[in-house]
Design a protein around this motif. Structure first.
Motif, PDB file in Angstrom:
ATOM      1  N   LEU A   1      15.864  -3.349  -2.224  1.00 48.70           N
ATOM      2  CA  LEU A   1      15.735  -2.417  -1.101  1.00 48.70           C
ATOM      3  C   LEU A   1      14.320  -1.864  -0.939  1.00 48.70           C
ATOM      4  CD1 LEU A   1      19.071  -0.387  -1.497  1.00 48.70           C
ATOM      5  CD2 LEU A   1      18.599  -2.345  -0.002  1.00 48.70           C
ATOM      6  N   CYS A   2      13.594  -1.750  -2.038  1.00 49.54           N
ATOM      7  CA  CYS A   2      12.278  -1.108  -1.971  1.00 49.54           C
ATOM      8  C   CYS A   2      11.138  -2.082  -1.691  1.00 49.54           C
ATOM      9  CB  CYS A   2      11.994  -0.353  -3.271  1.00 49.54           C
ATOM     10  SG  CYS A   2      13.051   1.091  -3.516  1.00 49.54           S
ATOM     11  N   THR A   3      11.336  -3.360  -1.961  1.00 51.97           N
ATOM     12  CA  THR A   3      10.260  -4.324  -1.725  1.00 51.97           C
ATOM     13  C   THR A   3       9.814  -4.349  -0.267  1.00 51.97           C
ATOM     14  OG1 THR A   3      10.957  -5.702  -3.595  1.00 51.97           O
ATOM     15  CG2 THR A   3       9.549  -6.732  -1.935  1.00 51.97           C
ATOM     16  N   PRO A   4      10.730  -4.392   0.736  1.00 55.71           N
ATOM     17  CA  PRO A   4      10.244  -4.383   2.123  1.00 55.71           C
ATOM     18  C   PRO A   4       9.476  -3.122   2.488  1.00 55.71           C
ATOM     19  CG  PRO A   4      12.653  -4.389   2.034  1.00 55.71           C
ATOM     20  CD  PRO A   4      12.170  -4.567   0.654  1.00 55.71           C
ATOM     21  N   LEU A   5       9.847  -1.993   1.881  1.00 56.42           N
ATOM     22  CA  LEU A   5       9.095  -0.757   2.124  1.00 56.42           C
ATOM     23  C   LEU A   5       7.687  -0.873   1.555  1.00 56.42           C
ATOM     24  CD1 LEU A   5      11.866   1.859   1.194  1.00 56.42           C
ATOM     25  CD2 LEU A   5      11.272   0.982   3.462  1.00 56.42           C
ATOM     26  N   PHE A   6       7.582  -1.475   0.381  1.00 52.96           N
ATOM     27  CA  PHE A   6       6.272  -1.660  -0.245  1.00 52.96           C
ATOM     28  C   PHE A   6       5.433  -2.652   0.552  1.00 52.96           C
ATOM     29  CE2 PHE A   6       3.546  -3.244  -3.850  1.00 52.96           C
ATOM     30  CZ  PHE A   6       2.883  -2.049  -4.057  1.00 52.96           C
ATOM     31  N   ILE A   7       6.079  -3.673   1.126  1.00 53.27           N
ATOM     32  CA  ILE A   7       5.359  -4.643   1.952  1.00 53.27           C
ATOM     33  C   ILE A   7       4.720  -3.939   3.152  1.00 53.27           C
ATOM     34  CG2 ILE A   7       5.643  -6.627   3.499  1.00 53.27           C
ATOM     35  CD1 ILE A   7       7.811  -7.646   1.585  1.00 53.27           C
ATOM     36  N   ARG A   8       5.493  -3.069   3.824  1.00 51.81           N
ATOM     37  CA  ARG A   8       4.952  -2.337   4.968  1.00 51.81           C
ATOM     38  C   ARG A   8       3.786  -1.456   4.548  1.00 51.81           C
ATOM     39  NH1 ARG A   8      10.569  -0.872   5.840  1.00 51.81           N
ATOM     40  NH2 ARG A   8      11.593  -2.511   7.042  1.00 51.81           N
ATOM     41  N   PHE A   9       3.903  -0.825   3.393  1.00 48.24           N
ATOM     42  CA  PHE A   9       2.820   0.022   2.869  1.00 48.24           C
ATOM     43  C   PHE A   9       1.552  -0.794   2.653  1.00 48.24           C
ATOM     44  CE2 PHE A   9       0.555   1.357  -0.992  1.00 48.24           C
ATOM     45  CZ  PHE A   9       0.158   2.646  -0.633  1.00 48.24           C
ATOM     46  N   LEU A  10       1.686  -1.978   2.072  1.00 45.99           N
ATOM     47  CA  LEU A  10       0.530  -2.827   1.801  1.00 45.99           C
ATOM     48  C   LEU A  10      -0.091  -3.357   3.090  1.00 45.99           C
ATOM     49  CD1 LEU A  10       1.922  -4.863  -1.238  1.00 45.99           C
ATOM     50  CD2 LEU A  10       0.230  -3.023  -1.328  1.00 45.99           C
ATOM     51  N   VAL A  11       0.760  -3.737   4.046  1.00 44.94           N
ATOM     52  CA  VAL A  11       0.261  -4.279   5.318  1.00 44.94           C
ATOM     53  C   VAL A  11      -0.550  -3.230   6.061  1.00 44.94           C
ATOM     54  CG1 VAL A  11       0.951  -5.099   7.600  1.00 44.94           C
ATOM     55  CG2 VAL A  11       2.055  -6.025   5.546  1.00 44.94           C
ATOM     56  N   ARG A  12      -0.069  -1.982   6.062  1.00 47.28           N
ATOM     57  CA  ARG A  12      -0.787  -0.914   6.761  1.00 47.28           C
ATOM     58  C   ARG A  12      -2.180  -0.702   6.187  1.00 47.28           C
ATOM     59  NH1 ARG A  12       4.257   1.906   6.779  1.00 47.28           N
ATOM     60  NH2 ARG A  12       3.554   3.139   4.987  1.00 47.28           N
ATOM     61  N   ARG A  13      -2.338  -0.988   4.893  1.00 51.29           N
ATOM     62  CA  ARG A  13      -3.635  -0.779   4.235  1.00 51.29           C
ATOM     63  C   ARG A  13      -4.402  -2.084   4.045  1.00 51.29           C
ATOM     64  NH1 ARG A  13      -0.381   3.018   3.502  1.00 51.29           N
ATOM     65  NH2 ARG A  13      -0.977   5.160   2.980  1.00 51.29           N
ATOM     66  N   SER A  14      -3.870  -3.165   4.596  1.00 47.15           N
ATOM     67  CA  SER A  14      -4.531  -4.477   4.544  1.00 47.15           C
ATOM     68  C   SER A  14      -4.801  -4.914   3.107  1.00 47.15           C
ATOM     69  CB  SER A  14      -5.849  -4.450   5.333  1.00 47.15           C
ATOM     70  OG  SER A  14      -5.611  -4.125   6.686  1.00 47.15           O
ATOM     71  N   TYR A  15      -3.827  -4.642   2.213  1.00 41.25           N
ATOM     72  CA  TYR A  15      -3.951  -5.085   0.833  1.00 41.25           C
ATOM     73  C   TYR A  15      -3.357  -6.489   0.738  1.00 41.25           C
ATOM     74  CZ  TYR A  15      -5.136  -0.339  -0.737  1.00 41.25           C
ATOM     75  OH  TYR A  15      -5.752   0.871  -0.934  1.00 41.25           O
ATOM     76  N   GLY A  16      -4.205  -7.498   0.960  1.00 45.75           N
ATOM     77  CA  GLY A  16      -3.721  -8.870   0.980  1.00 45.75           C
ATOM     78  C   GLY A  16      -4.358  -9.729  -0.089  1.00 45.75           C
ATOM     79  N   GLN A  17      -3.700 -10.870  -0.370  1.00 45.63           N
ATOM     80  CA  GLN A  17      -4.149 -11.794  -1.397  1.00 45.63           C
ATOM     81  C   GLN A  17      -5.323 -12.638  -0.914  1.00 45.63           C
ATOM     82  OE1 GLN A  17      -3.073 -12.186  -4.528  1.00 45.63           O
ATOM     83  NE2 GLN A  17      -4.317 -13.972  -4.968  1.00 45.63           N
TER      84      GLN A  17
END
Length: 370
Positions: free
Chosen positions: A17-33
């Motif tokens: 349940l929490c992984t999609p929330l964390f994905i949105r958090f990372l996307v908003r901050r452009s934390y990408g591989q």
């Protein structure tokens, strides 16, 4: 048993349940591989959210501590006939490794993002961090004792249980020093092994789920066949084995929940935050269940993939030729034209075979000693 099931289920639910929330958090901050330049077929993954290992660590911690709180509540209310148990130093040491190497992996991932390159911390910086965490773990595992006077680890080299080969052959001080070195070798090797394997969507996560699942079985068996419950020539004298099963179930459940989002095509990558921490926790489980060398069999996939890198480097430096088109091994099969999902599933099959072989050896030794 209730504690084990509750830990695994809660950790899996939290990760799911929490992984999609964390994905949105990372996307908003452009934390990408960031992807290596020579992995042209992986450039499509550039910018994909990374550091997903933070979810695995958080879910595992919530699973472990939440299960203890849940069992305590059930005990107090009388809803089920269960007895609350205390937190054990053994389980806390595994969680310390999981979190400690996760912090090192986080700094590595963050450095890649901040500097916009595929290389994070230097190998020396990683080694220093791994060594510091390992020294704290090893000292506590050998010197801290439980209520029965047993330390979580021993100086004996173990396979499916302790062998006559004892690192303290020249006295306790020599034994302590050699145990520190041996633990560092196991933890560094396992963490780097999972890190190298984490190159395709879901590959390392799925394999880790299986190996931690195997340690749930091993630790529960050691508890049920413990010398305090079933005394005999083949009983196990493992400190707090049941709580080790709880922590293994927590990590396995967290990996399973995360795999839902990490499977191909992955919505998030675990990064070094996850791979370094999972490998270290596997080594911790091996040390504290006294199955150090059995980890080589249980984690056979990690060993094979790491060996492919070693073979490639040795071959190129000595002969100037490459054995594989690219190392690690999974990239070799990619260049042969195999689809990513095909490689992952077939490597999962290999991981499952290795886990089955390891459990078979563990059980066979117990039967032989009857």
């Amino acid at each position: 048993m209730v504690n084990v099931m509750l830990a695994g289920g809660l950790a899996m639910l939290v990760a799911l349940l929490c992984t999609p929330l964390f994905i949105r958090f990372l996307v908003r901050r452009s934390y990408g591989q960031f992807i290596r330049d020579d992995l042209t077929h992986h450039h499509v993954k550039r910018g994909k959210p990374t550091m997903g290992g933070a979810v695995i660590i958080g879910a595992a911690l919530l699973g472990y501590f939440g299960s203890h709180a849940g069992v305590l509540l059930l005990d107090l209310t009388g809803m089920l006939d269960v007895t609350a148990t205390r937190l054990s130093i053994n389980a806390l040491l595994v969680l310390f490794l999981l979190t400690g190497l996760g912090v090192i992996g986080f700094f590595d991932d963050y450095t890649k993002i901040r500097k916009e390159r595929s290389l994070g911390l230097t190998s020396g910086q990683k080694l220093v961090g791994q060594t510091l965490v390992t020294v704290v773990f090893a000292l506590a595992a050998l010197l801290v004792t439980d209520e029965e006077g047993r330390s979580p680890a021993s100086t004996a080299i173990s396979f499916v249980r302790d062998t006559p080969l004892d690192l303290a052959f020249a006295g306790p001080l020599v034994g302590l020093v050699l145990f520190l070195l041996w633990s560092n070798l196991l933890i560094t090797g396992a963490s780097n092994g999972v890190n190298i394997t984490d190159g395709l969507d879901g590959l390392a996560t799925g394999a880790s789920t299986m190996v931690f699942g195997a340690y749930v079985v091993i630790a529960m068996w050691q508890h049920n066949q413990g010398c305090g419950i079933a005394p005999g020539s083949n009983c196990y004298s493992i400190s707090n084995a049941l709580d080790l099963a709880v922590v293994a179930a927590s990590i396995s459940g967290a990996c399973a929940g995360f795999l839902w989002w990490n499977a191909s095509p992955a919505a998030i990558i675990m990064g070094d935050t996850g791979s370094l921490s999972l490998g270290a926790a596997l080594a911790g489980m091996a040390i504290l269940t006294h199955t150090q060398l059995l980890l080589v069999v249980l984690g056979g996939l990690f060993v094979i993939i790491t060996a492919s890198v070693i073979i490639q480097v040795i071959s190129f430096k000595t002969t100037g030729r490459r054995v594989f088109r690219m190392a690690p091994l999974h990239h070799h099969f990619e260049l042969l034209g195999w689809a990513e999902i095909t490689i992952v599933i077939r490597f999962w099959i290999i991981a499952g075979i290795c886990v089955a072989a390891g459990l078979g050896l563990f059980y066979a030794e117990w039967v032989v000693t009857l």
